[in-house]
Design a protein around this motif. Structure first.
Motif, PDB file in Angstrom:
ATOM      1  N   LEU A 174       0.545  -0.966   0.217  1.00 32.02           N
ATOM      2  CA  LEU A 174      -0.038  -0.274   0.438  1.00 32.02           C
ATOM      3  C   LEU A 174       0.677   1.418  -0.375  1.00 32.02           C
ATOM      4  CD1 LEU A 174      -2.748   1.197   0.689  1.00 32.02           C
ATOM      5  CD2 LEU A 174      -2.301   1.833   2.607  1.00 32.02           C
ATOM      6  N   MET A 175       1.735   0.920   1.188  1.00 29.72           N
ATOM      7  CA  MET A 175       2.441   2.226   1.019  1.00 29.72           C
ATOM      8  C   MET A 175       3.712   2.628  -0.177  1.00 29.72           C
ATOM      9  SD  MET A 175       1.610   4.052   3.298  1.00 29.72           S
ATOM     10  CE  MET A 175       2.902   5.330   4.138  1.00 29.72           C
ATOM     11  N   ASN A 176       3.939   1.460  -0.469  1.00 26.62           N
ATOM     12  CA  ASN A 176       5.004   1.465  -1.859  1.00 26.62           C
ATOM     13  C   ASN A 176       3.291   2.284  -3.084  1.00 26.62           C
ATOM     14  OD1 ASN A 176       7.374   0.729  -0.603  1.00 26.62           O
ATOM     15  ND2 ASN A 176       7.479  -1.118  -0.919  1.00 26.62           N
ATOM     16  N   ASP A 177       2.835   1.667  -3.231  1.00 23.71           N
ATOM     17  CA  ASP A 177       2.364   2.275  -4.584  1.00 23.71           C
ATOM     18  C   ASP A 177       1.546   3.430  -3.892  1.00 23.71           C
ATOM     19  OD1 ASP A 177       3.037  -0.749  -5.106  1.00 23.71           O
ATOM     20  OD2 ASP A 177       1.395  -0.988  -5.766  1.00 23.71           O
ATOM     21  N   TYR A 178       1.607   3.952  -3.477  1.00 18.69           N
ATOM     22  CA  TYR A 178       0.721   5.073  -3.058  1.00 18.69           C
ATOM     23  C   TYR A 178       1.169   6.399  -3.255  1.00 18.69           C
ATOM     24  CZ  TYR A 178      -1.906   8.646   0.069  1.00 18.69           C
ATOM     25  OH  TYR A 178      -2.813  10.169   0.543  1.00 18.69           O
ATOM     26  N   ASN A 179       0.988   7.065  -4.608  1.00 17.49           N
ATOM     27  CA  ASN A 179       1.058   7.851  -5.317  1.00 17.49           C
ATOM     28  C   ASN A 179       1.624   8.891  -3.866  1.00 17.49           C
ATOM     29  OD1 ASN A 179       1.316   6.927  -7.732  1.00 17.49           O
ATOM     30  ND2 ASN A 179      -0.809   7.329  -7.870  1.00 17.49           N
ATOM     31  N   GLU A 180       1.281   9.764  -3.200  1.00 16.22           N
ATOM     32  CA  GLU A 180       1.427  11.247  -1.804  1.00 16.22           C
ATOM     33  C   GLU A 180       2.628  10.362  -1.202  1.00 16.22           C
ATOM     34  OE1 GLU A 180      -0.394  14.303   1.203  1.00 16.22           O
ATOM     35  OE2 GLU A 180      -1.153  12.233   0.334  1.00 16.22           O
ATOM     36  N   LEU A 221      -7.663  -6.496   0.750  1.00 15.76           N
ATOM     37  CA  LEU A 221      -7.987  -4.954   0.033  1.00 15.76           C
ATOM     38  C   LEU A 221      -7.359  -3.972   0.212  1.00 15.76           C
ATOM     39  CD1 LEU A 221     -10.380  -5.029   3.241  1.00 15.76           C
ATOM     40  CD2 LEU A 221     -11.040  -5.825   1.532  1.00 15.76           C
ATOM     41  N   THR A 222      -6.212  -3.899  -0.702  1.00 20.59           N
ATOM     42  CA  THR A 222      -5.166  -3.300  -0.662  1.00 20.59           C
ATOM     43  C   THR A 222      -4.658  -2.648  -1.852  1.00 20.59           C
ATOM     44  OG1 THR A 222      -3.420  -5.033   0.820  1.00 20.59           O
ATOM     45  CG2 THR A 222      -2.098  -2.599  -0.872  1.00 20.59           C
ATOM     46  N   ASP A 223      -5.339  -3.678  -2.743  1.00 19.97           N
ATOM     47  CA  ASP A 223      -6.015  -2.260  -4.025  1.00 19.97           C
ATOM     48  C   ASP A 223      -6.771  -1.188  -4.059  1.00 19.97           C
ATOM     49  OD1 ASP A 223      -3.452  -3.644  -4.788  1.00 19.97           O
ATOM     50  OD2 ASP A 223      -4.375  -5.440  -6.589  1.00 19.97           O
ATOM     51  N   GLU A 224      -7.885  -1.234  -3.370  1.00 16.19           N
ATOM     52  CA  GLU A 224      -9.448  -0.635  -3.866  1.00 16.19           C
ATOM     53  C   GLU A 224      -8.458   0.127  -2.905  1.00 16.19           C
ATOM     54  OE1 GLU A 224     -13.476  -3.029  -2.107  1.00 16.19           O
ATOM     55  OE2 GLU A 224     -11.020  -4.790  -2.858  1.00 16.19           O
ATOM     56  N   ILE A 225      -7.772  -0.046  -1.261  1.00 14.24           N
ATOM     57  CA  ILE A 225      -7.500   1.340  -0.743  1.00 14.24           C
ATOM     58  C   ILE A 225      -6.408   2.173  -1.327  1.00 14.24           C
ATOM     59  CG2 ILE A 225      -6.726   1.726   1.818  1.00 14.24           C
ATOM     60  CD1 ILE A 225      -8.393  -0.462   2.396  1.00 14.24           C
ATOM     61  N   THR A 226      -5.834   1.439  -1.768  1.00 15.80           N
ATOM     62  CA  THR A 226      -4.146   2.160  -2.771  1.00 15.80           C
ATOM     63  C   THR A 226      -5.530   2.791  -3.887  1.00 15.80           C
ATOM     64  OG1 THR A 226      -3.355   0.693  -2.512  1.00 15.80           O
ATOM     65  CG2 THR A 226      -2.625   2.061  -3.947  1.00 15.80           C
ATOM     66  N   LYS A 227      -6.010   2.583  -4.388  1.00 15.41           N
ATOM     67  CA  LYS A 227      -6.813   3.446  -5.887  1.00 15.41           C
ATOM     68  C   LYS A 227      -7.818   4.362  -4.553  1.00 15.41           C
ATOM     69  CE  LYS A 227     -10.041   3.249  -9.364  1.00 15.41           C
ATOM     70  NZ  LYS A 227     -10.553   4.081  -9.305  1.00 15.41           N
ATOM     71  N   ILE A 228      -7.581   4.033  -4.035  1.00 10.58           N
ATOM     72  CA  ILE A 228      -9.389   5.119  -3.044  1.00 10.58           C
ATOM     73  C   ILE A 228      -8.045   6.587  -2.409  1.00 10.58           C
ATOM     74  CG2 ILE A 228     -10.277   5.676  -1.089  1.00 10.58           C
ATOM     75  CD1 ILE A 228     -11.257   3.148  -1.195  1.00 10.58           C
ATOM     76  N   LEU A 229      -6.801   5.908  -2.126  1.00 14.70           N
ATOM     77  CA  LEU A 229      -5.908   6.805  -1.509  1.00 14.70           C
ATOM     78  C   LEU A 229      -5.302   8.043  -3.091  1.00 14.70           C
ATOM     79  CD1 LEU A 229      -3.985   4.572   0.739  1.00 14.70           C
ATOM     80  CD2 LEU A 229      -5.036   6.999   2.007  1.00 14.70           C
ATOM     81  N   ASN A 230      -4.846   6.955  -3.978  1.00 15.08           N
ATOM     82  CA  ASN A 230      -4.415   7.311  -4.620  1.00 15.08           C
ATOM     83  C   ASN A 230      -5.138   8.671  -5.809  1.00 15.08           C
ATOM     84  OD1 ASN A 230      -2.052   6.508  -5.342  1.00 15.08           O
ATOM     85  ND2 ASN A 230      -2.157   5.065  -5.828  1.00 15.08           N
ATOM     86  N   ASP A 231      -6.647   8.189  -6.151  1.00 15.64           N
ATOM     87  CA  ASP A 231      -7.235   9.246  -6.115  1.00 15.64           C
ATOM     88  C   ASP A 231      -8.048  10.524  -5.799  1.00 15.64           C
ATOM     89  OD1 ASP A 231      -8.205   7.220  -8.338  1.00 15.64           O
ATOM     90  OD2 ASP A 231      -9.830   6.708  -7.809  1.00 15.64           O
ATOM     91  N   ASN A 232      -8.145  10.097  -4.373  1.00 13.91           N
ATOM     92  CA  ASN A 232      -8.110  10.776  -3.491  1.00 13.91           C
ATOM     93  C   ASN A 232      -7.044  12.422  -3.517  1.00 13.91           C
ATOM     94  OD1 ASN A 232     -10.491  10.738  -2.445  1.00 13.91           O
ATOM     95  ND2 ASN A 232      -9.288  10.150  -0.789  1.00 13.91           N
ATOM     96  N   TYR A 233      -5.485  11.826  -3.746  1.00 17.67           N
ATOM     97  CA  TYR A 233      -3.978  12.331  -3.938  1.00 17.67           C
ATOM     98  C   TYR A 233      -4.352  13.488  -5.408  1.00 17.67           C
ATOM     99  CZ  TYR A 233      -0.008  13.811  -4.091  1.00 17.67           C
ATOM    100  OH  TYR A 233       1.711  14.421  -4.326  1.00 17.67           O
ATOM    101  N   LYS A 234      -5.525  12.785  -6.293  1.00 19.51           N
ATOM    102  CA  LYS A 234      -4.837  13.964  -7.355  1.00 19.51           C
ATOM    103  C   LYS A 234      -5.859  15.145  -7.605  1.00 19.51           C
ATOM    104  CE  LYS A 234      -5.195   9.813 -10.413  1.00 19.51           C
ATOM    105  NZ  LYS A 234      -5.505   8.543 -11.549  1.00 19.51           N
ATOM    106  N   LYS A 235      -6.843  15.013  -6.037  1.00 22.08           N
ATOM    107  CA  LYS A 235      -7.468  16.228  -6.379  1.00 22.08           C
ATOM    108  C   LYS A 235      -6.847  17.472  -5.897  1.00 22.08           C
ATOM    109  CE  LYS A 235     -12.318  13.538  -5.235  1.00 22.08           C
ATOM    110  NZ  LYS A 235     -12.969  12.623  -5.089  1.00 22.08           N
TER     111      LYS A 235
END
Length: 168
Positions: free
Chosen positions: A29-35, A154-168
Motif C-alpha cells: 500500500l505505502m509503496n504504491d501510494y503516490n503521495e 483490500l490493498t488495491d482497493e484502498i490504494t486506488k481510493i488514496l491515489n484518487d483522493n491525492y489527485k484532487k
C-alpha cells in the motif's frame, strides 16, 4: 416449549453471523501510494541539496585551513596558536550549524511521514466503516496477517481510493 425452540433458533442465527474481515498489505500500500512516493522524492531532493551544501561548506573550510597552515609557518607561534583557536571555533560553528540543519530536515521528514501514515489509517477506517467491515488487519512485513485469501485483500482497493483522493 415453542419459546425455547424459537430462542435457540434466534441464538443460532445470531451466532452464525460472521464478522466481515479483510486485510491490507501495508508495505505494498505505502509503496504504491503516490503521495508517499512524491513525499520521498521531495525529501530525497532536499537531502541531496543539503549534501551538496555540506560538501561545499566543508571544502571551503578545508581550503581555508590549508591556507592557514601555509600562513602559520611564517607567523610567530603565539599568533599562529591564536588564529588556530579561531579556526577551530569556526569549524565547531560550521559543524553545529550543519548538524542542526540535518536534524531539522530529519524531523520535518518524519513529521510529514507520520501525517501521511495517519491519513492512510483514517482512510482504511473510513473504508471499513462504509463497507461494513468489523476488522481490517495489517499485513506485509511486520503485519499481523500471516495468511489471507486474495478475496479478503483490500490493498488495491484502498490504494486506488488514496491515489484518487491525492489527485484532487
Amino acid at each position: 416449549m415453542k419459546k425455547i425452540i424459537f430462542a435457540l433458533a434466534f441464538i443460532g442465527l445470531v451466532g452464525c453471523q460472521q464478522s466481515k474481515m479483510g486485510y491490507v498489505d501495508n508495505v505494498k500500500l505505502m509503496n504504491d501510494y503516490n503521495e508517499k512516493v512524491d513525499l520521498e522524492a521531495k525529501f530525497k531532493t532536499k537531502i541531496e541539496a543539503f549534501g551538496k551544501k555540506r560538501d561545499s561548506v566543508q571544502q571551503a573550510f578545508q581550503m581555508e585551513a590549508q591556507a592557514f597552515q601555509v600562513k602559520a609557518q611564517k607567523m610567530a607561534q603565539a599568533k599562529a596558536q591564536e588564529e588556530y583557536g579561531m579556526l577551530q571555533q569556526m569549524s565547531q560553528r560550521i559543524g553545529q550549524q550543519l548538524q542542526a540543519e540535518e536534524k531539522q530536515l530529519q524531523v520535518s521528514s518524519q513529521t510529514e511521514m507520520d501525517s501521511l501514515v495517519a491519513k492512510v489509517k483514517r482512510e482504511i477506517k473510513a473504508y471499513g466503516t462504509t463497507n461494513g467491515f468489523s476488522y481490517i488487519f495489517g499485513g506485509g512485513d511486520g503485519g499481523s496477517v500471516l495468511y489471507g485469501s486474495e478475496a479478503d485483500d483490500l490493498t488495491d482497493e484502498i490504494t486506488k481510493i488514496l491515489n484518487d483522493n491525492y489527485k484532487k
